[in-house]
Motif scaffolding. Structure first.
Motif, PDB file in Angstrom:
ATOM      1  N   VAL A   1      49.961  39.649  35.886  1.00 31.09           N
ATOM      2  CA  VAL A   1      48.729  38.858  35.821  1.00 31.09           C
ATOM      3  C   VAL A   1      48.544  38.183  37.182  1.00 31.09           C
ATOM      4  O   VAL A   1      49.361  37.387  37.605  1.00 31.09           O
ATOM      5  CB  VAL A   1      48.781  37.797  34.706  1.00 31.09           C
ATOM      6  CG1 VAL A   1      47.513  36.959  34.705  1.00 31.09           C
ATOM      7  CG2 VAL A   1      48.989  38.463  33.355  1.00 31.09           C
TER       8      VAL A   1
ATOM      9  N   THR B   1      51.793  40.520  44.459  1.00 29.42           N
ATOM     10  CA  THR B   1      51.024  39.517  45.200  1.00 29.42           C
ATOM     11  C   THR B   1      50.705  40.035  46.601  1.00 29.42           C
ATOM     12  O   THR B   1      49.572  39.926  47.070  1.00 29.42           O
ATOM     13  CB  THR B   1      51.800  38.191  45.277  1.00 29.42           C
ATOM     14  OG1 THR B   1      51.975  37.681  43.955  1.00 29.42           O
ATOM     15  CG2 THR B   1      51.078  37.161  46.122  1.00 29.42           C
TER      16      THR B   1
ATOM     17  N   ASP C   1      37.451  39.805  42.986  1.00 31.68           N
ATOM     18  CA  ASP C   1      37.935  40.150  41.650  1.00 31.68           C
ATOM     19  C   ASP C   1      38.048  41.664  41.507  1.00 31.68           C
ATOM     20  O   ASP C   1      39.063  42.187  41.031  1.00 31.68           O
ATOM     21  CB  ASP C   1      36.974  39.572  40.600  1.00 31.68           C
ATOM     22  CG  ASP C   1      37.503  39.717  39.191  1.00 31.68           C
ATOM     23  OD1 ASP C   1      37.318  40.800  38.602  1.00 31.68           O
ATOM     24  OD2 ASP C   1      38.097  38.748  38.679  1.00 31.68           O
TER      25      ASP C   1
ATOM     26  N   SER D   1      48.498  34.687  43.509  1.00 28.91           N
ATOM     27  CA  SER D   1      49.812  34.573  42.875  1.00 28.91           C
ATOM     28  C   SER D   1      49.843  35.553  41.717  1.00 28.91           C
ATOM     29  O   SER D   1      48.797  35.988  41.239  1.00 28.91           O
ATOM     30  CB  SER D   1      50.076  33.145  42.392  1.00 28.91           C
ATOM     31  OG  SER D   1      49.138  32.774  41.410  1.00 28.91           O
ATOM     32  N   SER D   2      51.034  35.907  41.287  1.00 30.34           N
ATOM     33  CA  SER D   2      51.132  36.827  40.155  1.00 30.34           C
ATOM     34  C   SER D   2      52.370  36.526  39.330  1.00 30.34           C
ATOM     35  O   SER D   2      53.366  36.018  39.844  1.00 30.34           O
ATOM     36  CB  SER D   2      51.149  38.283  40.634  1.00 30.34           C
ATOM     37  OG  SER D   2      52.294  38.543  41.400  1.00 30.34           O
TER      38      SER D   2
ATOM     39  N   THR E   1      46.439  35.831  39.804  1.00 31.37           N
ATOM     40  CA  THR E   1      45.515  34.698  39.854  1.00 31.37           C
ATOM     41  C   THR E   1      44.977  34.566  41.264  1.00 31.37           C
ATOM     42  O   THR E   1      45.740  34.515  42.225  1.00 31.37           O
ATOM     43  CB  THR E   1      46.217  33.396  39.431  1.00 31.37           C
ATOM     44  OG1 THR E   1      46.732  33.562  38.112  1.00 31.37           O
ATOM     45  CG2 THR E   1      45.260  32.222  39.460  1.00 31.37           C
TER      46      THR E   1
ATOM     47  N   SER F   1      42.650  32.145  43.690  1.00 33.21           N
ATOM     48  CA  SER F   1      42.101  30.796  43.776  1.00 33.21           C
ATOM     49  C   SER F   1      41.679  30.517  45.203  1.00 33.21           C
ATOM     50  O   SER F   1      42.109  31.189  46.137  1.00 33.21           O
ATOM     51  CB  SER F   1      43.127  29.763  43.294  1.00 33.21           C
ATOM     52  OG  SER F   1      44.301  29.838  44.071  1.00 33.21           O
TER      53      SER F   1
ATOM     54  N   GLU G   1      45.950  42.170  34.681  1.00 34.33           N
ATOM     55  CA  GLU G   1      44.847  41.255  34.399  1.00 34.33           C
ATOM     56  C   GLU G   1      44.609  40.409  35.648  1.00 34.33           C
ATOM     57  O   GLU G   1      45.523  40.158  36.411  1.00 34.33           O
ATOM     58  CB  GLU G   1      45.228  40.350  33.224  1.00 34.33           C
ATOM     59  CG  GLU G   1      44.178  39.369  32.794  1.00 34.33           C
ATOM     60  CD  GLU G   1      44.655  38.471  31.652  1.00 34.33           C
ATOM     61  OE1 GLU G   1      44.010  37.440  31.448  1.00 34.33           O
ATOM     62  OE2 GLU G   1      45.661  38.788  30.996  1.00 34.33           O
ATOM     63  N   VAL G   2      43.357  39.967  35.829  1.00 36.89           N
ATOM     64  CA  VAL G   2      43.025  39.081  36.936  1.00 36.89           C
ATOM     65  C   VAL G   2      42.442  37.790  36.374  1.00 36.89           C
ATOM     66  O   VAL G   2      41.511  37.820  35.572  1.00 36.89           O
ATOM     67  CB  VAL G   2      42.008  39.729  37.911  1.00 36.89           C
ATOM     68  CG1 VAL G   2      41.569  38.726  38.976  1.00 36.89           C
ATOM     69  CG2 VAL G   2      42.607  40.960  38.564  1.00 36.89           C
ATOM     70  N   VAL G   3      43.031  36.677  36.766  1.00 37.38           N
ATOM     71  CA  VAL G   3      42.485  35.365  36.436  1.00 37.38           C
ATOM     72  C   VAL G   3      41.764  34.907  37.696  1.00 37.38           C
ATOM     73  O   VAL G   3      42.385  34.616  38.714  1.00 37.38           O
ATOM     74  CB  VAL G   3      43.597  34.362  36.047  1.00 37.38           C
ATOM     75  CG1 VAL G   3      43.008  32.982  35.810  1.00 37.38           C
ATOM     76  CG2 VAL G   3      44.358  34.861  34.837  1.00 37.38           C
ATOM     77  N   ASN G   4      40.441  34.874  37.634  1.00 40.56           N
ATOM     78  CA  ASN G   4      39.646  34.560  38.800  1.00 40.56           C
ATOM     79  C   ASN G   4      39.275  33.075  38.782  1.00 40.56           C
ATOM     80  O   ASN G   4      38.388  32.655  38.050  1.00 40.56           O
ATOM     81  CB  ASN G   4      38.386  35.428  38.839  1.00 40.56           C
ATOM     82  CG  ASN G   4      37.655  35.326  40.146  1.00 40.56           C
ATOM     83  OD1 ASN G   4      37.803  34.351  40.884  1.00 40.56           O
ATOM     84  ND2 ASN G   4      36.857  36.332  40.444  1.00 40.56           N
ATOM     85  N   ALA G   5      39.978  32.295  39.585  1.00 39.32           N
ATOM     86  CA  ALA G   5      39.710  30.866  39.692  1.00 39.32           C
ATOM     87  C   ALA G   5      39.029  30.533  41.013  1.00 39.32           C
ATOM     88  O   ALA G   5      39.048  29.392  41.465  1.00 39.32           O
ATOM     89  CB  ALA G   5      41.017  30.084  39.548  1.00 39.32           C
TER      90      ALA G   5
END
Length: 126
Positions: free
Chosen positions: A88, A62, A104, A83-84, A90, A92, A115-119
């Motif tokens: 993974v 992070t 991203d 956060s991670s 994230t 936000s 992996e990246v969760v793009n919120a």
């Protein structure tokens, strides 16, 4: 520059604290038991050590991602939460639309990111 340094110091401090676990002990467990008292105790210690290690790894990841975002010129990194968990990451927050893909891409380049969760979202037009 001073603002970025202050944010970096805050991120590193949070990462150091992230490994601290203030939850009470699980029922039926003891603290301070002599090492090697039983296989069950050894297994619990190893499991807790693995959890602590993962929490530190997540906190470090992070921090690395947040630092990379702060270093990116023209990116409003202060508006991005990171956060991670288990590699993974994230993202936000609300940033201008043209910065979403850039954030991203920056996060994906950080070593350790699986992996990246793009919120991220663009703020509503006013």
């Amino acid at each position: 520059m001073k603002r970025r340094f202050s944010i970096l110091v805050a991120c590193v401090s949070l990462a150091a604290l992230a490994g601290c676990d203030d939850r009470p002990a699980e029922p039926g467990t003891t603290t301070g038991a002599a090492p090697g008292t039983s296989a069950d105790t050894k297994e619990r210690v190893e499991t807790n050590a693995n959890r602590a290690g993962q929490a530190v790894d997540d906190a470090v990841l992070t921090t690395k991602v947040k630092t990379a975002l702060l270093a990116e010129e023209g990116l409003d990194a202060g508006a991005i939460s990171v956060s991670s968990e288990n590699g993974v990451v994230t993202l936000s927050g609300a940033v201008p639309a043209d910065q979403i893909a850039r954030a991203d891409a920056v996060a994906r380049k950080v070593e350790g990111v699986q992996e990246v969760v793009n919120a991220l979202k663009a703020p509503p037009a006013s």
